[in-house]
Write an enzyme that holds these catalytic residues in place. Structure first.
Site, PDB file in Angstrom:
ATOM      1  N   THR A  64       7.944  27.634 -13.222  1.00 50.95           N
ATOM      2  CA  THR A  64       7.963  27.312 -14.648  1.00 50.95           C
ATOM      3  C   THR A  64       7.391  25.949 -14.995  1.00 50.95           C
ATOM      4  OG1 THR A  64      10.218  26.467 -14.468  1.00 50.95           O
ATOM      5  CG2 THR A  64       9.955  28.787 -15.092  1.00 50.95           C
ATOM      6  N   ASP A  65       7.260  25.085 -14.009  1.00 53.86           N
ATOM      7  CA  ASP A  65       6.766  23.741 -14.292  1.00 53.86           C
ATOM      8  C   ASP A  65       5.762  23.313 -13.218  1.00 53.86           C
ATOM      9  OD1 ASP A  65       6.413  21.275 -15.423  1.00 53.86           O
ATOM     10  OD2 ASP A  65       8.330  20.463 -14.774  1.00 53.86           O
TER      11      ASP A  65
END
Length: 79
Positions: A64-65
């Protein structure tokens, strides 16, 4: 290519439904690779590209990052 990566193990006893706790992995931020040889920079670049392709087209999900601060480079073993 998998030998180029190390994923920290989760410490179950310290993990809750809201917090995931993992083992410490030594290394420096990936931007330190700029000071290495061209051959090593090429190897690291190919490894990150391989991981990105795996995430997108094989596993069909991506962390997600995915910013550079979430990648470490350990010069002792090249991971």
């Amino acid at each position: 290519q998998r030998e180029n990566f190390r994923v920290p193990s989760v410490i179950e006893d310290l993990t809750t439904t809201e917090v995931i706790t993992s083992e410490f992995c030594p290394g420096g931020t990936i931007d330190k690779v700029v000071d290495l040889s061209q051959k090593e920079r090429n190897r690291v670049g190919r490894a990150i590209l391989y991981l990105t392709i795996q995430e997108l087209f094989v596993w069909r999900f991506m962390q997600t990052d995915p910013n550079w601060g979430n990648f470490l480079y350990d010069a002792r073993n090249g991971t």
